[in-house]
Every structure is written in C-alpha cells, then in structure tokens.
Design a protein around this motif. Structure first.
Motif, PDB file in Angstrom:
ATOM      1  N   VAL A 148     -25.532 -12.560  48.676  1.00  0.00           N
ATOM      2  CA  VAL A 148     -26.164 -12.081  47.442  1.00  0.00           C
ATOM      3  C   VAL A 148     -27.684 -12.025  47.638  1.00  0.00           C
ATOM      4  N   LYS A 168     -30.013 -10.422  45.751  1.00  0.00           N
ATOM      5  CA  LYS A 168     -30.849 -10.145  44.579  1.00  0.00           C
ATOM      6  C   LYS A 168     -32.156 -10.927  44.631  1.00  0.00           C
ATOM      7  N   ASN A 180     -27.078  -7.767  41.621  1.00  0.00           N
ATOM      8  CA  ASN A 180     -26.641  -7.836  40.229  1.00  0.00           C
ATOM      9  C   ASN A 180     -27.331  -6.809  39.333  1.00  0.00           C
ATOM     10  N   ILE A 201     -22.360  -7.059  41.413  1.00  0.00           N
ATOM     11  CA  ILE A 201     -21.743  -8.281  40.888  1.00  0.00           C
ATOM     12  C   ILE A 201     -22.256  -8.652  39.496  1.00  0.00           C
ATOM     13  N   MET A 214     -12.698 -11.508  38.831  1.00  0.00           N
ATOM     14  CA  MET A 214     -13.938 -12.167  39.228  1.00  0.00           C
ATOM     15  C   MET A 214     -14.355 -13.127  38.127  1.00  0.00           C
ATOM     16  N   VAL A 258     -17.760 -16.010  37.061  1.00  0.00           N
ATOM     17  CA  VAL A 258     -18.936 -16.841  37.328  1.00  0.00           C
ATOM     18  C   VAL A 258     -18.646 -18.169  36.630  1.00  0.00           C
ATOM     19  N   MET A 300     -19.894 -19.719  44.314  1.00  0.00           N
ATOM     20  CA  MET A 300     -21.279 -19.392  44.634  1.00  0.00           C
ATOM     21  C   MET A 300     -21.837 -20.545  45.487  1.00  0.00           C
ATOM     22  N   THR A 301     -23.140 -20.561  45.699  1.00  0.00           N
ATOM     23  CA  THR A 301     -23.712 -21.576  46.596  1.00  0.00           C
ATOM     24  C   THR A 301     -23.243 -22.989  46.243  1.00  0.00           C
ATOM     25  N   ARG A 325     -19.507 -15.419  46.700  1.00  0.00           N
ATOM     26  CA  ARG A 325     -20.805 -14.741  46.512  1.00  0.00           C
ATOM     27  C   ARG A 325     -21.916 -15.775  46.680  1.00  0.00           C
ATOM     28  N   VAL A 326     -22.555 -15.772  47.834  1.00  0.00           N
ATOM     29  CA  VAL A 326     -23.528 -16.812  48.140  1.00  0.00           C
ATOM     30  C   VAL A 326     -24.921 -16.208  48.298  1.00  0.00           C
ATOM     31  N   GLY A 327     -25.840 -16.662  47.457  1.00  0.00           N
ATOM     32  CA  GLY A 327     -27.225 -16.188  47.517  1.00  0.00           C
ATOM     33  C   GLY A 327     -28.158 -17.241  48.071  1.00  0.00           C
ATOM     34  N   THR A 328     -28.477 -18.221  47.215  1.00  0.00           N
ATOM     35  CA  THR A 328     -29.430 -19.280  47.572  1.00  0.00           C
ATOM     36  C   THR A 328     -29.113 -19.939  48.909  1.00  0.00           C
ATOM     37  N   ARG A 372     -34.536 -18.455  44.857  1.00  0.00           N
ATOM     38  CA  ARG A 372     -35.145 -17.207  44.385  1.00  0.00           C
ATOM     39  C   ARG A 372     -36.420 -17.509  43.617  1.00  0.00           C
TER      40      ARG A 372
END
Ligand SMILES: *Cc1c(COP(=O)(O)O)cnc(C)c1O
Length: 235
Positions: free
Chosen positions: A37, A39, A60, A81, A163, A165, A206-207, A222-225, A231
């Motif tokens: 992810v 973003k 996103n 997402i 899906m 969150v 997620m993370t 869905r892994v961002g951080t 962020r």
C-alpha cells in the motif's frame, strides 16, 4: 521516503512473517498476495519496491493512483482499496486489477458502465464493515448476500470476494474473530452458488494484524506502513 535498501529489508521481514503465518495454518505461501500500500508515498517508493520484486500495489485515492500511473512506466497491478465515489470511476476503469471497496449497487452500476466503455470486466470485492464501526465504510455482513445478488447480473463487473478494514488495534488477536467471521460469510455466500459471484478473494489484514488475517484465511493482505514506513500526514 525510505531508501530502496530499507524498503527491501522491510519487504524481507514482511515476507518472512507471511510465510511463517502460512506454515502455522497449513497454507501454501502462493495462496496469499501481498499488496504493497503505497498511498502518501511518492512514485519513487513504488519503483523502489518494484525493483525489490513487488508488482502489486494498493492506493486509496483515485487522484493519487492516476498521478502514479502517469509517471511510472512499469506494468504493475494496481488495487483501489479506498472509498470510491461514483464520479471518479471513469478515471480508473480499465486501469486497475481490482476494486476492493464496493459497498452499493449504485457504485457497482457505474463501475459496470465505465468498464463496458473501457472494454473490460472489472474484478471487484464487496467491502464489509465487519465490526459495525460507525466511522467505517462498508456494508453490514447481513446485507452482503443481497447486494451480491443485485450486482451479479451486471456483465462488466465480477464479484471476486470480500474485503474488510478491521478495527485499529495494538493487539492483533482481538481482530481474529472478525477475520473468522469474514471467512464464514465468504463460505456462506459461496455455498449459494449464485451465477457470476465468486468468493475466491478475502482481502483483510494490514500492518498491525496481517499474520492473524493470514491464519484466518486472507488471500490478500494490504500492508503499507510495514513496507514504506510511517506516513507523513502533515504534508
Ligand atoms: C492505508 C490502508 C492500508 C494499509 O495500512 P497500514 O496500516 O499502513 O498497513 C490497508 N488498507 C486500506 C484500505 C488502507 O486505506
């Protein structure tokens, strides 16, 4: 932005943790797709992650996604997402591998119409508000089958799964029962054998909680951080 080396190290850590979670739950690593992810991170971060072997990314916001599409040459799989407004669908039809955030018939109808114009069938997921949080998008689990049945006749969208969150938490175990409910809902809808409805995808984790999600059957995390670092919301 983190350096390519840092992103590479983070990816190796996440990869190891996904593999371990698969082992613990008797799953094959190939059953789980890691969506990076990106973003609020620059296109350079996407390119760095791609050079480290990642080709599936999540955004996103439509505007940010389109900005990255313009400057990145590599052929990547983009997943939308985040919440999607009907008036933005036209900008991404035919450009994304999957839309995770479908929560109304109206939105599905617009995706159908724009996909037909673009000459594609768009893969979509129904977003479920599994914990019933007021602040969250998504439909109630009890409305999922009904919405799926209404969307099913549309020719240019394909419902591939669900899906969610899950609630923000410092203690991932507290989300296990939500992930389990997601899987049960998916199995339940699949058992109805409705035409043009597939339940092969479970996008969750997620993370903070992706390992528990994998143990409970996630096919897409869905892994961002965990990949790109914290962020910067002050920009
Ligand atoms: C930002 C975001 C993620 C990634 O969150 P992290 O906690 O940074 O891993 C996953 N899913 C959605 C829908 C998001 O908006």
């Amino acid at each position: 932005m983190l350096t390519k080396e840092e992103i590479g190290r983070n990816l190796a850590v996440i990869e190891g943790r996904i593999s371990k979670a698969c082992e613990r739950s008797g799953r094959d690593r190939s059953e789980v797709t890691l969506i990076a992810v990106s973003k609020m991170n620059p296109a350079e971060a996407v390119i760095a992650a791609h050079e480290c072997g990642i080709d599936t990314f999540g955004e996103n916001k439509v505007q940010e996604l389109c900005g990255k599409l313009e400057v990145i040459d590599a052929k990547l799989n983009w997943h939308l997402i985040g919440h999607l407004q009907t008036n933005k669908v036209k900008y991404i039809a035919g450009k994304v591998a999957m839309i995770h955030s479908v929560d109304s018939l109206k939105l599905a109808e617009v995706i159908d119409k724009e996909s037909e114009k673009a000459g594609v069938v768009t893969d979509i997921l129904l977003e479920i508000n599994i914990a019933g949080e007021e602040s969250k998008y998504g439909i109630a689990p009890s409305d999922a089958e009904d919405l799926a049945r209404k969307i099913a006749p549309l020719k240019h969208v394909r419902i591939c799964g669900l899906m969610t969150v899950a609630p923000e938490t410092d203690e991932p175990e507290t989300n296990r029962s939500y992930f389990r409910q997601m899987r049960e809902l998916s199995v339940d809808i699949a058992s109805k054998n409705i035409d043009n409805i597939f339940m092969n995808v479970l996008s969750m984790g997620m993370t903070g909680d992706f390992e528990v999600a994998v143990e409970e059957g996630a096919t897409h995390v869905r892994v961002g951080t965990g990949i790109f670092g914290a962020r910067d919301y002050t920009r």
